[in-house]
Design an enzyme around this catalytic site. Structure first.
Site, PDB file in Angstrom:
ATOM      1  N   ASP A  12      24.198  19.600 -46.042  1.00  0.00           N
ATOM      2  CA  ASP A  12      22.974  20.347 -45.711  1.00  0.00           C
ATOM      3  C   ASP A  12      22.578  20.216 -44.247  1.00  0.00           C
ATOM      4  OD1 ASP A  12      22.837  21.056 -48.407  1.00  0.00           O
ATOM      5  OD2 ASP A  12      21.652  19.279 -48.895  1.00  0.00           O
ATOM      6  N   LYS A  15      25.157  23.953 -41.876  1.00  0.00           N
ATOM      7  CA  LYS A  15      26.496  24.523 -41.637  1.00  0.00           C
ATOM      8  C   LYS A  15      26.486  26.036 -41.809  1.00  0.00           C
ATOM      9  CE  LYS A  15      28.189  21.949 -44.908  1.00  0.00           C
ATOM     10  NZ  LYS A  15      26.997  21.110 -45.219  1.00  0.00           N
ATOM     11  N   GLY A  39      25.520  24.692 -51.125  1.00  0.00           N
ATOM     12  CA  GLY A  39      24.515  25.742 -50.958  1.00  0.00           C
ATOM     13  C   GLY A  39      24.313  25.934 -49.471  1.00  0.00           C
ATOM     14  N   HIS A  40      24.791  27.064 -48.951  1.00  0.00           N
ATOM     15  CA  HIS A  40      24.712  27.326 -47.510  1.00  0.00           C
ATOM     16  C   HIS A  40      23.732  28.467 -47.272  1.00  0.00           C
ATOM     17  CE1 HIS A  40      29.053  25.557 -47.099  1.00  0.00           C
ATOM     18  NE2 HIS A  40      28.165  24.678 -47.491  1.00  0.00           N
ATOM     19  N   GLN A 223      29.675  20.332 -48.022  1.00  0.00           N
ATOM     20  CA  GLN A 223      29.203  18.946 -48.095  1.00  0.00           C
ATOM     21  C   GLN A 223      29.266  18.307 -46.694  1.00  0.00           C
ATOM     22  OE1 GLN A 223      31.741  19.753 -50.877  1.00  0.00           O
ATOM     23  NE2 GLN A 223      29.884  20.661 -51.671  1.00  0.00           N
TER      24      GLN A 223
HETATM   25  P1  GDP Z   1      24.282  23.686 -45.275  1.00  0.00           P
HETATM   26  O1  GDP Z   1      24.554  23.288 -46.687  1.00  0.00           O
HETATM   27  O2  GDP Z   1      24.848  22.731 -44.294  1.00  0.00           O
HETATM   28  O3  GDP Z   1      24.694  25.103 -44.993  1.00  0.00           O
HETATM   29  O4  GDP Z   1      22.701  23.619 -45.089  1.00  0.00           O
HETATM   30  P2  GDP Z   1      21.582  24.172 -46.103  1.00  0.00           P
HETATM   31  O5  GDP Z   1      21.525  25.650 -45.995  1.00  0.00           O
HETATM   32  O6  GDP Z   1      21.751  23.580 -47.442  1.00  0.00           O
HETATM   33  O7  GDP Z   1      20.272  23.485 -45.496  1.00  0.00           O
HETATM   34  C1  GDP Z   1      19.919  23.650 -44.174  1.00  0.00           C
HETATM   35  C2  GDP Z   1      18.523  24.273 -44.133  1.00  0.00           C
HETATM   36  O8  GDP Z   1      18.048  24.222 -42.821  1.00  0.00           O
HETATM   37  C3  GDP Z   1      18.498  25.747 -44.514  1.00  0.00           C
HETATM   38  O9  GDP Z   1      17.299  26.029 -45.169  1.00  0.00           O
HETATM   39  C4  GDP Z   1      18.566  26.464 -43.167  1.00  0.00           C
HETATM   40  O10 GDP Z   1      17.987  27.751 -43.205  1.00  0.00           O
HETATM   41  C5  GDP Z   1      17.742  25.539 -42.336  1.00  0.00           C
HETATM   42  N1  GDP Z   1      18.055  25.500 -40.903  1.00  0.00           N
HETATM   43  C6  GDP Z   1      19.254  25.463 -40.274  1.00  0.00           C
HETATM   44  N2  GDP Z   1      19.082  25.258 -38.961  1.00  0.00           N
HETATM   45  C7  GDP Z   1      17.744  25.161 -38.769  1.00  0.00           C
HETATM   46  C8  GDP Z   1      16.932  24.878 -37.639  1.00  0.00           C
HETATM   47  O11 GDP Z   1      17.404  24.674 -36.528  1.00  0.00           O
HETATM   48  N3  GDP Z   1      15.573  24.810 -37.852  1.00  0.00           N
HETATM   49  C9  GDP Z   1      15.012  25.026 -39.064  1.00  0.00           C
HETATM   50  N4  GDP Z   1      13.697  24.974 -39.166  1.00  0.00           N
HETATM   51  N5  GDP Z   1      15.745  25.263 -40.143  1.00  0.00           N
HETATM   52  C10 GDP Z   1      17.094  25.306 -39.996  1.00  0.00           C
HETATM   53  P1  IMO Z   2      26.477  21.576 -48.846  1.00  0.00           P
HETATM   54  O1  IMO Z   2      27.798  22.271 -48.659  1.00  0.00           O
HETATM   55  C1  IMO Z   2      24.335  17.997 -50.031  1.00  0.00           C
HETATM   56  C2  IMO Z   2      25.975  15.684 -53.334  1.00  0.00           C
HETATM   57  C3  IMO Z   2      25.202  15.620 -54.633  1.00  0.00           C
HETATM   58  C4  IMO Z   2      25.572  14.225 -55.086  1.00  0.00           C
HETATM   59  C5  IMO Z   2      27.037  14.107 -54.668  1.00  0.00           C
HETATM   60  C6  IMO Z   2      28.029  14.419 -55.775  1.00  0.00           C
HETATM   61  O2  IMO Z   2      25.350  22.483 -49.184  1.00  0.00           O
HETATM   62  O3  IMO Z   2      26.190  20.682 -47.686  1.00  0.00           O
HETATM   63  P2  IMO Z   2      28.828  16.679 -56.920  1.00  0.00           P
HETATM   64  O4  IMO Z   2      28.031  17.711 -57.680  1.00  0.00           O
HETATM   65  O5  IMO Z   2      29.527  17.216 -55.726  1.00  0.00           O
HETATM   66  O6  IMO Z   2      29.724  15.872 -57.791  1.00  0.00           O
HETATM   67  O7  IMO Z   2      27.691  15.644 -56.399  1.00  0.00           O
HETATM   68  O8  IMO Z   2      27.209  15.031 -53.612  1.00  0.00           O
HETATM   69  N1  IMO Z   2      26.306  17.051 -52.861  1.00  0.00           N
HETATM   70  C7  IMO Z   2      25.700  17.616 -51.815  1.00  0.00           C
HETATM   71  N2  IMO Z   2      24.693  17.180 -51.047  1.00  0.00           N
HETATM   72  N3  IMO Z   2      24.945  19.165 -49.756  1.00  0.00           N
HETATM   73  C8  IMO Z   2      25.983  19.606 -50.509  1.00  0.00           C
HETATM   74  O9  IMO Z   2      26.693  20.698 -50.174  1.00  0.00           O
HETATM   75  C9  IMO Z   2      26.386  18.837 -51.620  1.00  0.00           C
HETATM   76  N4  IMO Z   2      27.341  18.968 -52.568  1.00  0.00           N
HETATM   77  C10 IMO Z   2      27.290  17.859 -53.305  1.00  0.00           C
HETATM   78  O10 IMO Z   2      23.815  15.761 -54.432  1.00  0.00           O
HETATM   79  O11 IMO Z   2      24.855  13.272 -54.357  1.00  0.00           O
HETATM   80 MG    MG Z   3      23.515  22.955 -48.444  1.00  0.00          MG
END
Ligand code: GDP
Ligand code: IMO
Ligand code: MG
Length: 422
Positions: A12, A15, A39-40, A223
């Protein structure tokens, strides 16, 4: 130019957003590991997209997306994701999405086993996403998994499914878990197979030809480094190689075709799920949650938040070979008067400068902090590096230097335009 993008923390990191920005210069975007546990999030104008299995590159017209051999695919969930994208007006066809025939398939018993193991672990649970990821990779390693190529061959699928169903129902029964109904399962999976069949191909050969033609490939990590099955905080990890090497094994593109590794990290730290997080801090968690930020994109769980940990990101730079850094969520620290950064860990009277391999020692680590003056003004309007407050620039450059890689992208908001290329 072939680029591997990885998360440098616990997932998270933002990415999805950075992939969306870098996709502009890419021809092909490839997912190589994980499944719909990811979840991206990508914002395009007012529209929000959350991608789970399909590469975030799908949102840019004219780019080809590949779901590689290293990924585990829940076919029903993937069809749901395709439908969801169609509803949002994103066209997905075999022209812009290719699915590897050797990716492994997630079944309902994988999800159930995932849930059962968590319940049985009690306090020691991992906090998985319950998407069946661990048991599916387990079957892959045990050489009893079914692959996409088995799924789309109806006769073979029917035969092999019955065998897998029988064995797994016996296991579920032994655990006191509900059994899976064969007919319903067969119907649901053959319907999903029919829908996915046109997208399925030999992606290894496709990627090989693409590298020969000099196309630009972006490998979209899922991840983060510390959820890696080998390099993460085992057993509180996911079941795939989330580090740079996973991009090679999960796609069939060899290491000597890779040109750079980009690490994405937040200006602070978050983690969702269980396991040690030395810099966890209630104050910063409350601050971010009150802003409606840091809730999981897949499960909606509140993410645990803490100060930036430079010991962790330096380790990430080491195991991934990170050349360039993208720092996201800088704006999350806009109101903080004094910002802490972890530069070492105290264990007993020893100070460690690296992550201990023993998870029990890691759980006892007390961070040693260095303090930085905050900037205490909004950064979300910044469009150029010079627009950022001096303290903010100093902070970003310092954490990049501590990590040991060049800062090339700074992000101050979820939108495309809130991105500075240095
Ligand atoms: P990922 O799994 O690495 O793709 O990240 P996620 O989407 O799960 O979580 C990142 C969160 O941060 C999302 O809600 C993005 O929209 C948000 N985000 C990314 N870059 C920025 C930033 O620079 N500032 C803010 N406020 N939100 C950001
Ligand atoms: P993105 O791509 C954050 C975490 C789960 C748990 C551990 C194992 O959005 O960054 P799993 O279901 O993979 O067996 O869970 O890994 N986890 C993540 N945490 N971002 C993710 O993906 C994750 N995918 C799995 O919360 O701790
Ligand atoms: Mg994510």
């Amino acid at each position: 130019m072939n680029t591997i993008l990885v998360g440098a923390q616990w997932g998270d990191e933002g990415k999805g957003k950075i992939i969306d920005v870098l996709t502009e210069q890419a021809d092909i975007v490839v997912r190589t590991q994980g499944g719909n546990n990811a979840g991206h999030t990508v914002y395009i104008g007012p529209k929000k997209y959350v991608l789970h299995l399909i590469p975030s590159g799908i949102l840019r017209p004219g780019k080809v997306c590949v779901v590689g051999n290293g990924v585990v695919i829940d076919p029903v969930s993937l069809v749901g994701e395709l439908d969801g994208l169609e509803k949002l007006g994103v066209g997905v066809t075999p022209e812009n999405l290719q699915i590897s025939e050797t990716a492994h398939v997630v079944f309902p018993w994988h999800r159930e086993l995932d849930a059962q193991r968590e319940v049985r672990k009690g306090h020691g649970r991992i906090g998985t996403t319950k998407r069946g990821i661990g048991p599916t990779y387990g079957d892959k390693a045990a050489r009893v998994g079914l692959r996409v190529i088995d799924l789309i061959n109806e006769a073979r699928f029917t035969e092999r499914l019955r065998e897998r169903w029988k064995e797994n129902n016996d296991v579920l029964q032994a655990l006191g878990a509900p059994a899976v109904d064969y007919d319903a399962l067969h119907r649901e999976y053959t319907a999903a197979a029919a829908r996915l069949r046109p997208f399925v191909t030999n992606t290894v050969v496709y990627l090989h030809h693409s590298t020969q033609r000099g196309l630009n490939i972006l490998f979209e990590g899922a991840q983060g480094t510390f959820l890696d099955i080998d390099h993460g905080t085992y057993p509180y990890v996911t079941s795939s190689n989330t580090t740079a090497g996973g991009a090679c094994t999960g796609s069939g593109v060899p290491p000597n075709r890779m040109d750079r590794v980009v690490g994405v990290m937040k200006a602070y730290t978050t983690r969702v799920g269980e396991g040690p997080l030395p810099t966890e801090d209630a104050g910063i968690s409350d601050l971010l949650h009150a802003l409606g930020r840091e809730f999981g994109a897949t499960t909606g769980r509140p993410r645990r938040c803490g100060w930036f940990d430079a010991v962790v990101t330096r380790h990430a730079a080491m195991v991934n070979g990170i050349d360039e850094l993208a720092i996201t969520n800088t704006d999350g620290l806009d109101t903080v008067p004094v910002i802490k950064v972890c530069v070492g860990y105290k264990v007993g009277d020893q100070v460690l400068r690296h992550i201990p391999s023993d998870i029990e020692v890691f759980a006892r680590c007390v961070p040693v902090y260095e303090e930085f003056p905050g900037w205490q003004s909004p950064t979300d309007g910044a469009r150029r590096w010079e627009d950022l407050p001096v303290n903010c620039r100093h902070y970003l450059l310092s954490i990049a230097q501590m990590t040991g890689a060049r800062l090339t992208i700074a992000s101050v908001g979820p939108a495309r335009e809130q991105t500075m290329l240095l």
